[in-house]
Design a protein around this motif. Sequence first.
Motif, PDB file in Angstrom:
ATOM      1  N   TRP A  55       0.849  -1.204   0.000  1.00 56.72           N
ATOM      2  CA  TRP A  55       0.000   0.000   0.000  1.00 56.72           C
ATOM      3  C   TRP A  55       0.879   1.247   0.000  1.00 56.72           C
ATOM      4  O   TRP A  55       0.620   2.212  -0.731  1.00 56.72           O
ATOM      5  CB  TRP A  55      -0.902   0.020   1.231  1.00 56.72           C
ATOM      6  CG  TRP A  55      -2.189  -0.723   1.107  1.00 56.72           C
ATOM      7  CD1 TRP A  55      -2.638  -1.749   1.895  1.00 56.72           C
ATOM      8  CD2 TRP A  55      -3.237  -0.489   0.160  1.00 56.72           C
ATOM      9  NE1 TRP A  55      -3.874  -2.182   1.481  1.00 56.72           N
ATOM     10  CE2 TRP A  55      -4.274  -1.428   0.421  1.00 56.72           C
ATOM     11  CE3 TRP A  55      -3.400   0.403  -0.901  1.00 56.72           C
ATOM     12  CZ2 TRP A  55      -5.455  -1.482  -0.322  1.00 56.72           C
ATOM     13  CZ3 TRP A  55      -4.570   0.349  -1.655  1.00 56.72           C
ATOM     14  CH2 TRP A  55      -5.568  -0.586  -1.361  1.00 56.72           C
ATOM     15  N   LYS A  56       1.909   1.256   0.846  1.00 57.22           N
ATOM     16  CA  LYS A  56       2.817   2.407   0.918  1.00 57.22           C
ATOM     17  C   LYS A  56       3.514   2.632  -0.415  1.00 57.22           C
ATOM     18  O   LYS A  56       3.695   3.779  -0.859  1.00 57.22           O
ATOM     19  CB  LYS A  56       3.842   2.190   2.021  1.00 57.22           C
ATOM     20  CG  LYS A  56       3.280   2.280   3.438  1.00 57.22           C
ATOM     21  CD  LYS A  56       4.375   2.148   4.481  1.00 57.22           C
ATOM     22  CE  LYS A  56       3.806   2.288   5.896  1.00 57.22           C
ATOM     23  NZ  LYS A  56       4.852   2.181   6.930  1.00 57.22           N
ATOM     24  N   ALA A  57       3.916   1.548  -1.057  1.00 60.28           N
ATOM     25  CA  ALA A  57       4.576   1.672  -2.358  1.00 60.28           C
ATOM     26  C   ALA A  57       3.638   2.295  -3.388  1.00 60.28           C
ATOM     27  O   ALA A  57       4.042   3.168  -4.167  1.00 60.28           O
ATOM     28  CB  ALA A  57       5.050   0.298  -2.819  1.00 60.28           C
ATOM     29  N   ILE A  58       2.381   1.858  -3.400  1.00 64.97           N
ATOM     30  CA  ILE A  58       1.404   2.407  -4.351  1.00 64.97           C
ATOM     31  C   ILE A  58       1.196   3.891  -4.092  1.00 64.97           C
ATOM     32  O   ILE A  58       1.203   4.716  -5.020  1.00 64.97           O
ATOM     33  CB  ILE A  58       0.064   1.638  -4.248  1.00 64.97           C
ATOM     34  CG1 ILE A  58       0.253   0.197  -4.734  1.00 64.97           C
ATOM     35  CG2 ILE A  58      -1.024   2.337  -5.052  1.00 64.97           C
ATOM     36  CD1 ILE A  58      -0.918  -0.712  -4.405  1.00 64.97           C
ATOM     37  N   ASN A  59       1.005   4.270  -2.823  1.00 63.71           N
ATOM     38  CA  ASN A  59       0.781   5.677  -2.472  1.00 63.71           C
ATOM     39  C   ASN A  59       2.002   6.541  -2.754  1.00 63.71           C
ATOM     40  O   ASN A  59       1.868   7.740  -3.047  1.00 63.71           O
ATOM     41  CB  ASN A  59       0.392   5.790  -0.994  1.00 63.71           C
ATOM     42  CG  ASN A  59      -0.981   5.204  -0.714  1.00 63.71           C
ATOM     43  OD1 ASN A  59      -1.865   5.261  -1.568  1.00 63.71           O
ATOM     44  ND2 ASN A  59      -1.169   4.633   0.463  1.00 63.71           N
ATOM     45  N   ALA A  60       3.198   5.935  -2.667  1.00 70.07           N
ATOM     46  CA  ALA A  60       4.432   6.686  -2.911  1.00 70.07           C
ATOM     47  C   ALA A  60       4.827   6.688  -4.387  1.00 70.07           C
ATOM     48  O   ALA A  60       5.814   7.318  -4.763  1.00 70.07           O
ATOM     49  CB  ALA A  60       5.560   6.106  -2.068  1.00 70.07           C
ATOM     50  N   GLY A  61       4.077   5.949  -5.218  1.00 73.18           N
ATOM     51  CA  GLY A  61       4.417   5.863  -6.642  1.00 73.18           C
ATOM     52  C   GLY A  61       5.646   5.030  -6.904  1.00 73.18           C
ATOM     53  O   GLY A  61       6.343   5.216  -7.905  1.00 73.18           O
ATOM     54  N   ASP A 104       3.009  -0.588 -10.777  1.00 73.15           N
ATOM     55  CA  ASP A 104       2.527  -1.740 -11.566  1.00 73.15           C
ATOM     56  C   ASP A 104       2.729  -3.041 -10.794  1.00 73.15           C
ATOM     57  O   ASP A 104       1.797  -3.833 -10.610  1.00 73.15           O
ATOM     58  CB  ASP A 104       3.276  -1.837 -12.894  1.00 73.15           C
ATOM     59  CG  ASP A 104       2.951  -0.692 -13.832  1.00 73.15           C
ATOM     60  OD1 ASP A 104       2.157   0.184 -13.455  1.00 73.15           O
ATOM     61  OD2 ASP A 104       3.507  -0.667 -14.952  1.00 73.15           O
ATOM     62  N   SER A 105       3.955  -3.241 -10.364  1.00 74.41           N
ATOM     63  CA  SER A 105       4.291  -4.486  -9.659  1.00 74.41           C
ATOM     64  C   SER A 105       3.672  -4.525  -8.267  1.00 74.41           C
ATOM     65  O   SER A 105       3.212  -5.583  -7.815  1.00 74.41           O
ATOM     66  CB  SER A 105       5.808  -4.634  -9.552  1.00 74.41           C
ATOM     67  OG  SER A 105       6.399  -4.717 -10.830  1.00 74.41           O
ATOM     68  N   ALA A 106       3.653  -3.376  -7.583  1.00 76.21           N
ATOM     69  CA  ALA A 106       3.130  -3.338  -6.219  1.00 76.21           C
ATOM     70  C   ALA A 106       1.654  -3.734  -6.177  1.00 76.21           C
ATOM     71  O   ALA A 106       1.227  -4.511  -5.310  1.00 76.21           O
ATOM     72  CB  ALA A 106       3.316  -1.951  -5.615  1.00 76.21           C
TER      73      ALA A 106
END
Length: 285
Positions: free
Chosen positions: A49-55, A59-61
Amino acid sequence: MSSNKITRNKKDDLFHVIHKVPAGDGPYVRAKHAQLVEKEPEAAIVLFWKAINAGDRVDSALKDMAVVMKQLDRTEEAIEAVKSFRGLCSKQAQESLDNVLIDLYKKCGKVEDQIDLLKRKLRMIYQGEAFNGKPTKTARSHGKKFQVSVKQETSRLLGNLGWAYMQKCNFMAAEVVYKKAQMVDPDANKACNLGLCLMKQCRYREAKSVLEGVTQGRLPGSEDCKSRKRAQDLLVQVESRQQPADEDFGNGLQQLMNQWVPLPSRSKRLPIFEEISSYRDQMAC
């Protein structure tokens, strides 16, 4: 660079290769470490979730997070996550996100959604929009990469669509789709599914012919032990269901004829029974 630092870097590289964890220290890398090394899926989801929010490798996250959620039986949540955040992903990732959604729909029994998405993906192929306009794409299975052609992908999607129709007990639609899949790119697994589909419609002779294509090695994939064993098991079912039906039909027809022709001395039967009697063996088959 000191020899100690070089040795440490080599060890780090080897660690990433063994555990298939990317290098770096961002939230996505930490998420993969939690997923694959520490075996802590809940912590991995938080980090994805943190990776998605941080950009960070969105795609992979998103794909990896959905897979982990599926493993934890949080399938409905995974579906909503993919639908909500796929707009943040690249165009190249959309096709694989569709495949993730299909697996999620299958997992939680959303057959209608699965059918709609499979039809949409097939429509994209027919319109030349699949694989981002390329003739092949790189796929991954069990950690190995391989090339998939448009023809192979079409047959795979048709096979999945046929199985979805089977879950809806729409065997006529499933039959049409399976036969189309076999015309595009035949294989033993889909032949077994087609055989089962025909059995569900009590068309045992046709089912037997299809399944024998697997047991006699006439189809790609026939050498696979699982497919061959499945075909053999289905053929046993065909034989057990076909013979009693033939026998019952013949006995029932004979009893009906005896009711109409009760006396042995009677020389003439009604014309309809003369006609039926001459084709009795063929009808029983």
